[in-house]
Design a protein around this motif. Sequence first.
Motif, PDB file in Angstrom:
ATOM      1  N   LYS A   7      -8.557 -17.507 -19.441  1.00 57.17           N
ATOM      2  CA  LYS A   7      -7.211 -17.304 -18.915  1.00 57.17           C
ATOM      3  C   LYS A   7      -6.710 -15.896 -19.187  1.00 57.17           C
ATOM      4  O   LYS A   7      -5.879 -15.366 -18.458  1.00 57.17           O
ATOM      5  N   SER A   8      -7.208 -15.293 -20.255  1.00 61.99           N
ATOM      6  CA  SER A   8      -6.740 -13.953 -20.633  1.00 61.99           C
ATOM      7  C   SER A   8      -7.396 -12.855 -19.798  1.00 61.99           C
ATOM      8  O   SER A   8      -6.973 -11.712 -19.834  1.00 61.99           O
ATOM      9  N   ASP A   9      -8.458 -13.190 -19.026  1.00 59.19           N
ATOM     10  CA  ASP A   9      -9.178 -12.156 -18.285  1.00 59.19           C
ATOM     11  C   ASP A   9      -8.279 -11.417 -17.313  1.00 59.19           C
ATOM     12  O   ASP A   9      -8.403 -10.205 -17.151  1.00 59.19           O
ATOM     13  N   ASN A  10      -7.383 -12.145 -16.652  1.00 57.78           N
ATOM     14  CA  ASN A  10      -6.508 -11.495 -15.685  1.00 57.78           C
ATOM     15  C   ASN A  10      -5.602 -10.474 -16.360  1.00 57.78           C
ATOM     16  O   ASN A  10      -5.368  -9.390 -15.842  1.00 57.78           O
ATOM     17  N   ARG A  11      -5.101 -10.826 -17.538  1.00 61.75           N
ATOM     18  CA  ARG A  11      -4.195  -9.908 -18.250  1.00 61.75           C
ATOM     19  C   ARG A  11      -4.970  -8.723 -18.844  1.00 61.75           C
ATOM     20  O   ARG A  11      -4.495  -7.596 -18.832  1.00 61.75           O
ATOM     21  N   VAL A  12      -6.176  -8.991 -19.346  1.00 61.44           N
ATOM     22  CA  VAL A  12      -6.940  -7.936 -20.021  1.00 61.44           C
ATOM     23  C   VAL A  12      -7.646  -7.027 -19.031  1.00 61.44           C
ATOM     24  O   VAL A  12      -7.602  -5.803 -19.132  1.00 61.44           O
ATOM     25  N   PHE A  13      -8.321  -7.621 -18.030  1.00 62.34           N
ATOM     26  CA  PHE A  13      -9.160  -6.836 -17.141  1.00 62.34           C
ATOM     27  C   PHE A  13      -8.584  -6.648 -15.747  1.00 62.34           C
ATOM     28  O   PHE A  13      -9.103  -5.849 -14.967  1.00 62.34           O
ATOM     29  N   GLY A  14      -7.542  -7.391 -15.397  1.00 64.92           N
ATOM     30  CA  GLY A  14      -6.988  -7.301 -14.052  1.00 64.92           C
ATOM     31  C   GLY A  14      -7.819  -8.097 -13.062  1.00 64.92           C
ATOM     32  O   GLY A  14      -8.796  -8.750 -13.413  1.00 64.92           O
ATOM     33  N   GLY A  15      -7.416  -8.036 -11.794  1.00 68.37           N
ATOM     34  CA  GLY A  15      -8.145  -8.763 -10.762  1.00 68.37           C
ATOM     35  C   GLY A  15      -7.566 -10.143 -10.528  1.00 68.37           C
ATOM     36  O   GLY A  15      -6.782 -10.652 -11.324  1.00 68.37           O
ATOM     37  N   ALA A  16      -7.986 -10.733  -9.414  1.00 72.79           N
ATOM     38  CA  ALA A  16      -7.478 -12.053  -9.034  1.00 72.79           C
ATOM     39  C   ALA A  16      -8.571 -13.104  -9.027  1.00 72.79           C
ATOM     40  O   ALA A  16      -8.358 -14.225  -8.590  1.00 72.79           O
ATOM     41  N   GLY A  17      -9.770 -12.741  -9.494  1.00 73.33           N
ATOM     42  CA  GLY A  17     -10.861 -13.705  -9.501  1.00 73.33           C
ATOM     43  C   GLY A  17     -11.428 -13.959  -8.117  1.00 73.33           C
ATOM     44  O   GLY A  17     -11.985 -15.018  -7.853  1.00 73.33           O
ATOM     45  N   ARG A  32       0.811  -1.219   0.000  1.00 71.38           N
ATOM     46  CA  ARG A  32       0.000   0.000   0.000  1.00 71.38           C
ATOM     47  C   ARG A  32       0.847   1.272   0.000  1.00 71.38           C
ATOM     48  O   ARG A  32       0.425   2.298  -0.553  1.00 71.38           O
ATOM     49  N   ASN A  33       2.018   1.208   0.620  1.00 71.18           N
ATOM     50  CA  ASN A  33       2.860   2.411   0.618  1.00 71.18           C
ATOM     51  C   ASN A  33       3.277   2.833  -0.787  1.00 71.18           C
ATOM     52  O   ASN A  33       3.036   3.968  -1.196  1.00 71.18           O
ATOM     53  N   PRO A  34       3.917   1.941  -1.569  1.00 70.26           N
ATOM     54  CA  PRO A  34       4.241   2.343  -2.943  1.00 70.26           C
ATOM     55  C   PRO A  34       2.991   2.565  -3.798  1.00 70.26           C
ATOM     56  O   PRO A  34       3.003   3.391  -4.721  1.00 70.26           O
ATOM     57  N   LEU A  35       1.915   1.854  -3.471  1.00 73.82           N
ATOM     58  CA  LEU A  35       0.668   2.042  -4.204  1.00 73.82           C
ATOM     59  C   LEU A  35       0.121   3.445  -3.966  1.00 73.82           C
ATOM     60  O   LEU A  35      -0.419   4.087  -4.888  1.00 73.82           O
ATOM     61  N   ASN A  36       0.281   3.932  -2.747  1.00 76.30           N
ATOM     62  CA  ASN A  36      -0.139   5.300  -2.446  1.00 76.30           C
ATOM     63  C   ASN A  36       0.646   6.304  -3.284  1.00 76.30           C
ATOM     64  O   ASN A  36       0.101   7.300  -3.784  1.00 76.30           O
ATOM     65  N   VAL A  37       1.932   6.008  -3.469  1.00 72.74           N
ATOM     66  CA  VAL A  37       2.777   6.886  -4.292  1.00 72.74           C
ATOM     67  C   VAL A  37       2.326   6.835  -5.749  1.00 72.74           C
ATOM     68  O   VAL A  37       2.196   7.872  -6.423  1.00 72.74           O
ATOM     69  N   ILE A  38       2.083   5.625  -6.262  1.00 74.43           N
ATOM     70  CA  ILE A  38       1.660   5.468  -7.666  1.00 74.43           C
ATOM     71  C   ILE A  38       0.368   6.241  -7.929  1.00 74.43           C
ATOM     72  O   ILE A  38       0.271   7.027  -8.889  1.00 74.43           O
ATOM     73  N   ALA A  46      -3.175   5.056 -13.375  1.00 73.96           N
ATOM     74  CA  ALA A  46      -4.150   5.113 -12.289  1.00 73.96           C
ATOM     75  C   ALA A  46      -5.060   3.888 -12.299  1.00 73.96           C
ATOM     76  O   ALA A  46      -5.389   3.320 -11.243  1.00 73.96           O
ATOM     77  N   ILE A  47      -5.465   3.447 -13.491  1.00 78.75           N
ATOM     78  CA  ILE A  47      -6.326   2.265 -13.611  1.00 78.75           C
ATOM     79  C   ILE A  47      -5.606   1.036 -13.075  1.00 78.75           C
ATOM     80  O   ILE A  47      -6.170   0.235 -12.311  1.00 78.75           O
ATOM     81  N   SER A  48      -4.335   0.880 -13.457  1.00 80.98           N
ATOM     82  CA  SER A  48      -3.562  -0.272 -12.968  1.00 80.98           C
ATOM     83  C   SER A  48      -3.371  -0.218 -11.457  1.00 80.98           C
ATOM     84  O   SER A  48      -3.465  -1.245 -10.765  1.00 80.98           O
ATOM     85  N   GLY A  49      -3.129   0.993 -10.942  1.00 77.34           N
ATOM     86  CA  GLY A  49      -2.979   1.151  -9.491  1.00 77.34           C
ATOM     87  C   GLY A  49      -4.254   0.801  -8.751  1.00 77.34           C
ATOM     88  O   GLY A  49      -4.227   0.129  -7.720  1.00 77.34           O
TER      89      GLY A  49
END
Length: 507
Positions: free
Chosen positions: A319-329, A151-157, A181-184
Amino acid sequence: MIPAKIEDVFIQVTTDFSGVITNIVAGKFAEKAFQIHSSIFKTCPFLEGTLEALEHQQQFTLETMVIDFNSVEYNVDIELFKEEQNISVLIHNRTNVYKIVEQLNQNRNDIFFIKRELAEKNEELKKLRKIADKANEEKSRFLAMMSHEIRNPLNVILGYSEMISQEKINDNVAQYAKLLAISGNNLKVIVNDILDLSRIEAGKLELIHTVININEIVTNCVENYRLQNKNSAVELLLNIENKIPENILGDQVRINQILSNLLSNAVKFTQKGKISVDVKMEYDNSDSTKIVFLVSDSGRGMTSLQASKIFDEYQQNKKSDNRVFGGAGLGLSIVKRLLKEMKGSISVKSTLNEGSVFKVEIPFLKGNSSKIIESEIEENSSIKSIVNKRILVADDDALNQTIVAHILAKENVILTQVKDGLEALNILKTTTFDLVLLDIHMPNITGEQLMQQKNEFHQSNRVTPFLALTANTTKEDLERYYHIGFVDVISKPYTAVEFVEKMKKNI
């Protein structure tokens, strides 16, 4: 009259003092072995010497003796009684009884060994449980540590992304900042999901029951996603029944989390068409009500097999959902677990390439409308201005300091920043402040240790409100922070709006 079955298990004879049988008194056990005028020693050789040694008018018993009749051995008990003219001999056939006793003894031995084995297994289970509990504690500590470290580096991002987006930049840079920002935010969702799942598994997730307004929660949630949705080919609709009760008891944050998760998935997987949120009342009485939420989309849909697994942990249909949309399911799995805690349920109906309908049912207790008005008045009255207020911020992360300075520069505060707890302690001894923000994890002196040294502060600073800056926000952490004197907590990562609102609320 002696019953036949009883006669078969004993025989009573009389003998003279030399052991010759003189009479068959009763019974039929081994009757052919005991004939009048024959010697009893033939069948019972162990009586030789015993008969002669008997005392008059004194009963004598021999137990567990063995006689042989027709080549079969029998276990017998023998009672002897010597009278003036003869000796009475009563022979009991205990063969079946001894077999049963032997079996009982064996069973008792078996039970003994089973009990001993169970005791050993219970001890093993206790040890295994201790190991499992320790592993869970280690996992919780690990997750708490990783949460802080991420969370610390995420806060910076996220902070720098927000700062960049506010600058005069070309379209390409603006797009890069947006994607950053979307990736963060995706990473933030994953961290929150993992922590939520850990809390639920550990039984540490507690729901808050306060007076809430379902109409407002759903409307705000939908409006938020309407603003985020940049795809003009997708229409976002909201329909709320007029008869939905205004004030009920529930956990606003968790209800918003459930709806946000469902809406987020709908927006991700719908390229064109519409997404609709319908809120209906299933039943209503004086004490409780059940509300149904329907989130429908015209997206890619699912097969029946995919739909049956959609609420499993780490489940993603491609399998591509994680790469395309993010998230961990984890989102829908957590939604299902949250609803279970609320005594609610979730189900899905889906058709491949046509869309999906998620149905959420939640029972609520009724609330008091005056409470929500009072809470709103209290909350609004607590928001104050921080213009020209003297603010001290202690944070050892230089990048976080830059973000804080950038946010507060727009608020026209008098800002003082230090890089560790020791510097903060020294300045708190001499300079007065209107508000102090302390990072919990700092070198030399941590935020918690500093709060415990309030007696060394300047007199005016002892009543100054202190806020904790931290990524550790479990229930146990928050209780500890409030207990040692923090008035509120700013959780990392934070937005500029959240950061300033917390300060205004507590100034």
